[in-house]
Structures are given as structure tokens and as C-alpha cells.
Design an enzyme around this catalytic site. Structure first.
Site, short mmCIF file in Angstrom:
data_model
loop_
_atom_site.label_atom_id
_atom_site.label_comp_id
_atom_site.label_asym_id
_atom_site.label_seq_id
_atom_site.Cartn_x
_atom_site.Cartn_y
_atom_site.Cartn_z
N ASP A 9 -5.99 -4.47 0.32
CA ASP A 9 -5.77 -4.30 1.76
C ASP A 9 -7.11 -4.39 2.49
OD1 ASP A 9 -4.74 -3.95 4.27
OD2 ASP A 9 -4.17 -1.86 4.00
N PRO A 40 -8.13 1.55 12.06
CA PRO A 40 -7.93 1.85 10.65
C PRO A 40 -8.11 0.60 9.78
CG PRO A 40 -5.81 1.71 11.76
CD PRO A 40 -6.86 1.47 12.81
N HIS A 42 0.79 -1.25 0.00
CA HIS A 42 0.00 0.00 0.00
C HIS A 42 0.81 1.29 0.00
CE1 HIS A 42 0.88 -0.51 4.21
NE2 HIS A 42 -0.16 -1.27 4.49
N HIS A 78 -13.26 -4.27 10.01
CA HIS A 78 -13.46 -4.03 11.44
C HIS A 78 -14.95 -3.97 11.71
CE1 HIS A 78 -9.21 -3.30 12.15
NE2 HIS A 78 -9.20 -2.50 11.09
C1 NCD Z 1 -4.74 -3.17 8.65
C2 NCD Z 1 -5.57 -4.03 9.60
O1 NCD Z 1 -6.61 -3.58 10.08
O2 NCD Z 1 -5.20 -5.18 9.82
N1 NCD Z 1 -5.22 -1.84 8.71
C3 NCD Z 1 -5.06 -0.86 7.79
O3 NCD Z 1 -5.47 0.28 8.05
N2 NCD Z 1 -4.51 -1.08 6.61
C4 NCD Z 1 -3.29 -3.26 8.99
C5 NCD Z 1 -2.37 -2.88 7.85
O4 NCD Z 1 -2.47 -3.38 6.73
O5 NCD Z 1 -1.46 -2.08 8.07
ZN ZN Z 2 -0.23 -2.28 6.28
ZN ZN Z 3 -3.15 -4.60 5.49
#
Ligand code: NCD
Ligand code: ZN
Ligand code: ZN
Ligand code: ZN
Length: 450
Positions: A310, A329, A237, A314
Site C-alpha cells: 500500500d 494518510p 490491507h 505524500h
Molecule cells: C491511500 C492513498 O493515500 O492513496 N492512503 C492510505 O492511507 N492507505 C488510500 C488507500 O489506500 O486507502
Molecule cells: Zn485503501
Molecule cells: Zn492504498
């Protein structure tokens, strides 16, 4: 003997050209690609109604969660989301509970996944405490190692360059790449402390606390270790023009580095926080329009190797909080990536050839997923059929993912996956899951396949 399945009346993207042809599938693999009239007899014949057939998406950055984080996502919901989005293989990330960081935790996770997944899953592991264990982790099936420079996840002290070097050298020895979350832990900590001291709890403060400098510094640090160890590092990312430039410099000197961009960093800027609040919160954050255009320019020049979602689900409770420092996040992306990218194809910003390279060919190459990521005779029949004309509005409330939110909610897209085949089996048909859990396979590093 008839083959298992024939897919006919379709156009196949072969080396940049759309060719009218069909595919014959037997025992999970593509056995023939030919004009419809030259295909062998089959037990099942499926008319694809002129739609385009592409290699199934390989999403090389997915957090499937499950185990003690199953309230966020589990193997079934995550891979149902994948199938719905035209994704036939996901590379799972290790920041789980328990963390995937040795052969025991990896084997346990693979065993749980086996019976529950609808699409193929390969696994990244964090580095184990004892570096001698790296061999065992790769033998157990890890296709790569993941390092978070922003955080301590796994057995290795990420502030220690010597340890990172030793681990990277060992990974190189075993022929597996190292995926890196490049954000400098100390910079993040300092910035965050400053923001918190100033009483800031808003999304802008979060963006300020994740400056591009944090990305650049850790990229430059890792590149020094790549130089010494020779390991293939894949930067996850990438979000900023500065970070991108650091990677481009390394690429120009011939170092074995690749990089990935997410659909949210390619299509949204930090202005999105005003509309989506913490639902758009992700790490690294959405950035300026200039950063977004730098990503596109790099992509068009072939410098970006992979687009990955990615997918970081959550719960709504974890997102709906007052302070940005309490919010988790992460954005779920499995069900939006392909439609968003097909929309770009329809708008002429991206070619189908680029899409296939970024979402299938290159991720297969980087993680050594043999006979996947392409439509060739002899390859696994991991296939997505797309209707380029189908329009819809993104609506996270109908996601298969447990994470029912998206910064793309309400966006009009054109182009949709209508059928997903995994290992030759139809898993998703017109938005519905039509197979049982267990259709997917756990996919290992080819060097240790028996
Ligand atoms: C990811 C997570 O929630 O596992 N969160 C994110 O904001 N990308 C962790 C990560 O990929 O850094
Ligand atoms: Zn990451
Ligand atoms: Zn990630
Ligand atoms: Zn490699």
C-alpha cells in the site's frame, strides 16, 4: 546463437527448496534453469556470488500518483523505488488526479507510464459511471477494479448495494477481480464528527475514528454481494482481528475472496504513533498488538493471500501538520517491504516459500498476470537477487520515492535486494538504477492480450 544473459552461482527457491542452479534468459524470458555447467553460452554472464534468486516482488497495492499528483510521486520515482526494493511489477491504484475510471483515463495513464517506468505496471481502475463501459476499461488493459467503501472515488455510488452488485456482476463477466478498501463510510464519518466535536486532533483520535467495526461491517456487506454476483473480491490491507474473522468465515464457505496484509499492519501497532506521529498515519490505521498477532496467526495458517505495501506517498508538507484531520494518510512501502520481510525470514518467523507465495505467486494469480510471479522456464525474467546477510538501517532520506518518511526509519533490518531484473534486463544493481525509463512494460489482463 548464445542467449542474452546467464545468471550463475546462485541458489533458486524452487517449490520450497533452495537449489543451486543458474538461469538462462533470452528475449526477456527465462529459457532454462539448470546446473551452471548445463547452461547455454550467453552474451552476458553475471555471477550472483552465491546469493539467493527469487521471483521479483509483485506489489499488488501501489499508488504511483503522477499526473496532477506528481508532486507526491511520479512514474519514474515510484518505479525506481520499486526496483530498489526488488519489486518488478506494481499494480497501480485509481485514486489519481484525474481518477482512473474509464477507458479514456486509463489509456491516457498507460500511455504516460509506458515511457517512464522502470518496472512493470498493471492498472486497477475505479468503476466507470456507465456500467456498460466496464468492457471497454478491461479491453483497455485494467487487471482489476478498485472500490473504496470509505470514500466516493470513481463513477459508482458506493452506498448503493444494487449498483455495486451490477458492477460486480459485470466484472465477473469480464473475468477481473474487484479490490476493496473495506471501511464503512458512515461509521467513519460519525466517529470523526465525534472526535472533532471533542476538539481532538491527535493520532489516537484518528485511530478511534477508524474502528475495526468499520472494517467488519463493510466486509460483511461486500460478502453478501460476492454471494450474489460470484465475483472474485480481494480485500485490501486487512488490519483487524474482527475484519479477518469475517473474511475467514467467507473463505470457509468457499466464496471467491482473497485478502491482503501490509508490512506496517504486520509489524507495527498503534503504539508506533507515539514515535512517528502522522508519518505512521495510514488508512486503515495501525491497530492493537492483539490485531497484529491475529494477522500473523492467519498468515501462518495460509489465510492471508498477499502481502502488499500500500505504497501511498505524500509530501512532507502534507504530513507535517498540526491536526490529524488535515494530515494525509499513507505510508511509502516499496523500498522497505522486502528487507522487512527478509528480516522476518532471518528471524524464523516467515519461510522463503511463504514470502514467495505472498509477494509473487498469489498476486500474479489474483490479477491474472500470466507468466509472472514464478521462476519457471517460459516465464518473464522478473527476478530479484537477495543477500540474506546484508544488514542496514532503514533511512527514508535515501529513498528514490519522493515520500522521504517512514515509520520504519531507524529500524535495523537483515536481508537486502541487491539486483533487480525486469523483463530480463538489469534495472537495479547494488542500490543503483542502471537502466533508462521505459524498461518496464504496461501489463494487461491476459484475456485481452492480442
Ligand atoms: C491511500 C492513498 O493515500 O492513496 N492512503 C492510505 O492511507 N492507505 C488510500 C488507500 O489506500 O486507502
Ligand atoms: Zn485503501
Ligand atoms: Zn492504498
Ligand atoms: Zn480470480
Amino acid at each position: 546463437m548464445p542467449v542474452d544473459t546467464v545468471l550463475h552461482n546462485t541458489k533458486i527457491c524452487i517449490r520450497g527448496n533452495l537449489v543451486e542452479a543458474g538461469l538462462a534468459i533470452d528475449k526477456g524470458k527465462i529459457v532454462k534453469i539448470a546446473k551452471d555447467t548445463n547452461l547455454p553460452p550467453a552474451s552476458t554472464k553475471i555471477n550472483l556470488k552465491g546469493h539467493i534468486t527469487l521471483p521479483g516482488i509483485i506489489d499488488s497495492h501501489v499508488h504511483l500518483r503522477d499526473q496532477q499528483l506528481a508532486y507526491k510521486e511520479d512514474f519514474f520515482t515510484g518505479t525506481a523505488a520499486a526496483a530498489a526494493g526488488g519489486v518488478t511489477l506494481v499494480v497501480d491504484m485509481p485514486n489519481n488526479k484525474p481518477v482512473t475510471m474509464d477507458s479514456l483515463s486509463l489509456k491516457e495513464r498507460m500511455k504516460l507510464a509506458e515511457k517512464r517506468v522502470l518496472v512493470n505496471v498493471a492498472f486497477n481502475s475505479a468503476f466507470p459511471k456507465k456500467l456498460e463501459e466496464i468492457t471497454e476499461v478491461v479491453k483497455a488493459g485494467a487487471v482489476g477494479f478498485k472500490v473504496y467503501l470509505s470514500n466516493r472515488i470513481g463513477g459508482i455510488d458506493v452506498d448503493n448495494d444494487d449498483l455495486l452488485f451490477a458492477a460486480f456482476r459485470e466484472a465477473r463477466e469480464k473475468g477481473v477481480p474487484v479490490a476493496v478498501h473495506a471501511e464503512d463510510r458512515k461509521i467513519l464519518e460519525e466517529q470523526r464528527n465525534e472526535m472533532e466535536k471533542a476538539g481532538r486532533i491527535d493520532t489516537e483520535a484518528y485511530v478511534n475514528a477508524h474502528p475495526p467495526e468499520a472494517e467488519v461491517q463493510s466486509i460483511q456487506r461486500i460478502i453478501q454481494i460476492v454471494k450474489k454476483s460470484g465475483v472474485h473480491v480481494h480485500f485490501c490491507h486487512i488490519s483487524s482481528a474482527l475484519g479477518l474473522n469475517a473474511i475467514l468465515m467467507a473463505k470457509k464457505t468457499g466464496l471467491p475472496v482473497t485478502c491482503e496484509a501490509t508490512p506496517h499492519n504486520l509489524l507495527l501497532s498503534s503504539e508506533q504513533y507515539r514515535h512517528s506521529g502522522t508519518f505512521a498515519l495510514t488508512d486503515p490505521p495501525l491497530r492493537t498488538r492483539e490485531d497484529v498477532s491475529a494477522l500473523w496467526s492467519a498468515l501462518k495458517h495460509g489465510f492471508i493471500n498477499v502481502i502488499a505495501s500500500d505504497h501511498a506517498p505524500h509530501s512532507l508538507e502534507e504530513k507535517n501538520v498540526n491536526s490529524v484531520w488535515e494530515a494525509k494518510p499513507g505510508i511509502p512501502g516499496l523500498e522497505t517491504t522486502l528487507s522487512l520481510l527478509l528480516t522476518q525470514v532471518n528471524e524464523g518467523r516467515l519461510s522463503l516459500t511463504e514470502l514467495v507465495r505472498l509477494t509473487a505467486e498469489e498476486p500474479a494469480k489474483i490479477f491474472h498476470l500470466s507468466a509472472r510471479g514464478c521462476l519457471d522456464e517460459g516465464s518473464w525474467a522478473d527476478i530479484v537477487v537477495v543477500d540474506m546477510k546484508r544488514e542496514h538501517v532503514i533511512d527514508s532520506s535515501v529513498f528514490f520515492s519522493k515520500a522521504k518518511y517512514s515509520p520504519f526509519d531507524g529500524m535495523q533490518v537483515k536481508g537486502k535486494p541487491v539486483k533487480t531484473f525486469v523483463n530480463g534486463l538489469l534495472v537495479m544493481d547494488e542500490g543503483e538504477i542502471v537502466t533508462e525509463p521505459g524498461t518496464g512494460q504496461t501489463v494487461s489482463n491476459r484475456f485481452f492480450l492480442t
